[in-house]
Design a protein around this motif. Sequence first.
Motif, PDB file in Angstrom:
ATOM      1  N   ASN A  55       0.849  -1.178   0.000  1.00 35.42           N
ATOM      2  CA  ASN A  55       0.000   0.000   0.000  1.00 35.42           C
ATOM      3  C   ASN A  55       0.891   1.236   0.000  1.00 35.42           C
ATOM      4  OD1 ASN A  55      -1.642   2.148   0.742  1.00 35.42           O
ATOM      5  ND2 ASN A  55      -1.804   1.439   2.861  1.00 35.42           N
ATOM      6  N   GLY A  96      -0.311   4.301  -0.850  1.00 33.67           N
ATOM      7  CA  GLY A  96      -1.154   5.494  -0.780  1.00 33.67           C
ATOM      8  C   GLY A  96      -0.759   6.443   0.331  1.00 33.67           C
ATOM      9  N   SER A  97      -0.539   5.917   1.547  1.00 40.06           N
ATOM     10  CA  SER A  97      -0.283   6.851   2.656  1.00 40.06           C
ATOM     11  C   SER A  97       1.063   7.544   2.489  1.00 40.06           C
ATOM     12  CB  SER A  97      -0.376   6.172   4.024  1.00 40.06           C
ATOM     13  OG  SER A  97      -0.345   4.808   3.945  1.00 40.06           O
ATOM     14  N   VAL A 102       5.935  -3.049   2.980  1.00 36.79           N
ATOM     15  CA  VAL A 102       4.997  -3.627   3.934  1.00 36.79           C
ATOM     16  C   VAL A 102       4.886  -5.055   3.462  1.00 36.79           C
ATOM     17  CG1 VAL A 102       2.634  -3.627   4.758  1.00 36.79           C
ATOM     18  CG2 VAL A 102       3.757  -1.463   4.275  1.00 36.79           C
ATOM     19  N   GLY A 103       4.868  -5.978   4.390  1.00 34.57           N
ATOM     20  CA  GLY A 103       4.799  -7.375   3.985  1.00 34.57           C
ATOM     21  C   GLY A 103       6.037  -8.102   4.441  1.00 34.57           C
ATOM     22  N   TRP A 154       6.006  -8.591  21.004  1.00 38.77           N
ATOM     23  CA  TRP A 154       6.397  -8.788  19.608  1.00 38.77           C
ATOM     24  C   TRP A 154       5.138  -8.851  18.775  1.00 38.77           C
ATOM     25  CZ3 TRP A 154       5.843 -11.552  15.200  1.00 38.77           C
ATOM     26  CH2 TRP A 154       6.866 -11.455  14.244  1.00 38.77           C
ATOM     27  N   PRO A 155       5.012  -8.141  17.682  1.00 38.73           N
ATOM     28  CA  PRO A 155       5.990  -7.215  17.114  1.00 38.73           C
ATOM     29  C   PRO A 155       6.112  -5.906  17.910  1.00 38.73           C
ATOM     30  CG  PRO A 155       3.930  -7.125  15.874  1.00 38.73           C
ATOM     31  CD  PRO A 155       3.772  -8.217  16.893  1.00 38.73           C
ATOM     32  N   MET A 176       5.257  -2.470  18.093  1.00 35.52           N
ATOM     33  CA  MET A 176       4.198  -1.690  17.459  1.00 35.52           C
ATOM     34  C   MET A 176       3.846  -0.495  18.322  1.00 35.52           C
ATOM     35  SD  MET A 176       0.259  -2.707  16.639  1.00 35.52           S
ATOM     36  CE  MET A 176       0.546  -4.068  15.527  1.00 35.52           C
ATOM     37  N   VAL A 193       6.228  -0.221  13.324  1.00 37.00           N
ATOM     38  CA  VAL A 193       5.491  -1.497  13.268  1.00 37.00           C
ATOM     39  C   VAL A 193       6.400  -2.499  12.585  1.00 37.00           C
ATOM     40  CG1 VAL A 193       3.446  -2.722  12.512  1.00 37.00           C
ATOM     41  CG2 VAL A 193       3.304  -0.284  12.858  1.00 37.00           C
ATOM     42  N   LYS A 231       3.589   8.067   8.997  1.00 37.54           N
ATOM     43  CA  LYS A 231       2.600   7.886  10.062  1.00 37.54           C
ATOM     44  C   LYS A 231       3.068   8.525  11.354  1.00 37.54           C
ATOM     45  CE  LYS A 231      -0.375   5.666   7.739  1.00 37.54           C
ATOM     46  NZ  LYS A 231      -1.764   6.151   7.618  1.00 37.54           N
ATOM     47  N   LEU A 245      -7.470  -1.796   3.178  1.00 33.65           N
ATOM     48  CA  LEU A 245      -6.032  -1.513   3.301  1.00 33.65           C
ATOM     49  C   LEU A 245      -5.517  -0.781   2.058  1.00 33.65           C
ATOM     50  CD1 LEU A 245      -4.911  -4.901   4.898  1.00 33.65           C
ATOM     51  CD2 LEU A 245      -5.011  -2.673   6.044  1.00 33.65           C
ATOM     52  N   GLY A 295      -5.949   2.769   2.148  1.00 34.67           N
ATOM     53  CA  GLY A 295      -5.028   3.533   2.984  1.00 34.67           C
ATOM     54  C   GLY A 295      -5.093   3.270   4.477  1.00 34.67           C
ATOM     55  N   ALA A 296      -5.986   2.375   4.923  1.00 42.72           N
ATOM     56  CA  ALA A 296      -6.009   2.047   6.351  1.00 42.72           C
ATOM     57  C   ALA A 296      -4.741   1.270   6.703  1.00 42.72           C
ATOM     58  CB  ALA A 296      -7.239   1.206   6.681  1.00 42.72           C
ATOM     59  N   ASP A 297      -4.276   1.425   7.955  1.00 47.07           N
ATOM     60  CA  ASP A 297      -3.074   0.704   8.382  1.00 47.07           C
ATOM     61  C   ASP A 297      -3.395  -0.672   8.919  1.00 47.07           C
ATOM     62  OD1 ASP A 297      -0.934   2.888   8.190  1.00 47.07           O
ATOM     63  OD2 ASP A 297      -2.635   3.843   9.158  1.00 47.07           O
ATOM     64  N   LYS A 298      -4.585  -0.809   9.487  1.00 46.48           N
ATOM     65  CA  LYS A 298      -4.980  -2.083  10.087  1.00 46.48           C
ATOM     66  C   LYS A 298      -6.462  -2.308   9.843  1.00 46.48           C
ATOM     67  CE  LYS A 298      -2.271  -0.855  14.213  1.00 46.48           C
ATOM     68  NZ  LYS A 298      -2.274  -0.817  15.683  1.00 46.48           N
ATOM     69  N   ARG A 316      -1.699 -12.927   4.128  1.00 44.51           N
ATOM     70  CA  ARG A 316      -1.792 -12.033   2.971  1.00 44.51           C
ATOM     71  C   ARG A 316      -1.203 -10.639   3.281  1.00 44.51           C
ATOM     72  NH1 ARG A 316      -1.456  -9.188  -0.456  1.00 44.51           N
ATOM     73  NH2 ARG A 316      -2.831  -8.527  -2.143  1.00 44.51           N
ATOM     74  N   PHE A 317      -1.476 -10.102   4.464  1.00 49.43           N
ATOM     75  CA  PHE A 317      -1.119  -8.705   4.733  1.00 49.43           C
ATOM     76  C   PHE A 317      -0.059  -8.533   5.820  1.00 49.43           C
ATOM     77  CE2 PHE A 317      -5.673  -8.907   3.614  1.00 49.43           C
ATOM     78  CZ  PHE A 317      -5.576  -8.354   2.351  1.00 49.43           C
ATOM     79  N   GLN A 360       0.934  -7.395  11.362  1.00 48.96           N
ATOM     80  CA  GLN A 360       0.823  -6.016  11.867  1.00 48.96           C
ATOM     81  C   GLN A 360      -0.474  -5.336  11.428  1.00 48.96           C
ATOM     82  OE1 GLN A 360       2.858  -6.835   9.314  1.00 48.96           O
ATOM     83  NE2 GLN A 360       2.089  -5.476   7.740  1.00 48.96           N
ATOM     84  N   GLY A 407      -2.107  -9.670  15.108  1.00 47.89           N
ATOM     85  CA  GLY A 407      -1.045  -8.736  15.473  1.00 47.89           C
ATOM     86  C   GLY A 407      -1.386  -7.861  16.659  1.00 47.89           C
ATOM     87  N   GLU A 408      -2.642  -7.870  17.062  1.00 49.44           N
ATOM     88  CA  GLU A 408      -3.074  -7.028  18.185  1.00 49.44           C
ATOM     89  C   GLU A 408      -4.452  -7.488  18.637  1.00 49.44           C
ATOM     90  OE1 GLU A 408      -2.154  -2.570  18.899  1.00 49.44           O
ATOM     91  OE2 GLU A 408      -3.881  -2.606  17.560  1.00 49.44           O
TER      92      GLU A 408
END
Lengths: 211, 258
Positions: free
Chosen positions: A14, A16-17, A49-50, A126-127, A129, A156, A195, B93, B96-99, B119-120, B123, B173-174
């Motif tokens: 991603n 975009g951000s 990311v990934g 962990w992780p 964040m 993160v 971020k 996602l 633009g969302a982070d989670k 897949r993502f 986190q 992840g959370e």
Amino acid sequence: MSVQAIIVAAGGANFGSLQQACRRIGVDAAVSADPARIKAATHVILPGVGAAAQAMQALRDSGLDCVLAALTQPLLGICLGMQLLFEASEEAPAQAPAGADAAPAVTRCLGLLPGAVHRLPAAPSWPHMGWNRITLRQPAHALFDGLDGDDWFYFVHGYAAASGAHAIALAEHGRPFAAAVARGNVHGVQFHPEKSAAAGRRLLRNFFALT
Amino acid sequence: MLARRLIPCLDVADGVVVKGVRFRDHRVVGDIVELARRYAADGADELVFYDITASPEGRRVDTAWVERVARELDIPFCVAGGIRSVADAEAVLAAGADKVSVNSPALARPALVDELAARFGSQCVVIGVDVDAQADDHGSWRVVANSGKPDAASDSGRDLLGWVREVADRGAGEIVLNAIRSDGVRGGYALAQLAAVRAATTLPLVASGGAGTPAHFAEVFERCGVDAALAASVFHSGEIRLPELKRFLAARGIVVRP
């Protein structure tokens, strides 16, 4: 010279951000995997990311690993993008690639910086964040102009590079690690400037001011 | 050292924030981007947008507002409600969302957690867990399913700590632990359940539901060791403002991002 920034599109992440964060500071950063455009850019960002193995596979398949290695303009790896700058990462694929008997124990990375990326300890969590502070190596690198140890950045990640010779900022979570690195034109930040509110904006501005 | 995070939660219906939010002397109902910006400027460490219509109506989250938020916001944000599949999560996602936060769909089909993490990455994957804060079966609690729909809310049949361990193993992840009976009642967070979950996992843990006073925030950080505290009404009403809350917590020795 006006900034012609490119965000390297490696894998299906991603962007975009990051692109919007650049736009908020007046930089129109294009997302591209085109070697010619990347070579022609004044500033190149390698986001991430990934997982390391998939990202490296995407870079190799498109020949971008060699393109990135040959760049002389400022390059900034962000999060996984920073980890890919090193020689190898402990973040290895869980499954063996097609045609191989076993999954490799490490993922070979770009090797633009010496050293490897290791998994952070399980404790305290962990992780890693959330928002953390960093300690700048003195004299502070130009990437951190106007910033100091009172600034907070958003992290993160579950893997990190050791605080070796090229670390320009350190952070700690379970153990100390490199929060930012620089050698010549190659830069990396483990946190997400896009971020990290005002501190992140300042860091991105500083990056685009590098020549 | 990681800062303890403070997370305002905004309810979204049909692309607008549905509960009034008061900033200083100004009341704002509606514009998601304006509210997101104001909370970010006030020092919110993260935001959660809960799409309250998508989930009960079986609709996918409208991604147009997610894109608008991502354009403006320079802190992380999570989208909850209406995410039932990898494709749903991908749309949110990519906007633009982070989670993404998943609750009842994970109870209905736990493999969804594995799929999202594979897949993502972990986190991106937040698991919302609803518990009845008043129920106490000697330290054992049941997870409530479908709490967003009062008519459909039911005992999931799962034990809280077992479920938390399971989603951790599956790659979450959370964890956001939401106390449903105290939600809105403002009697404080569900301390017993949060402390038990804290002891059961090293995953980042977010307390949700029940915040009424600054002392409730201090208490949940000090006594339960949670990573973050989420609240809605006390922030929206203007009764508790983030800058003052952070000063209060810092004075108690709790590490916060000023």
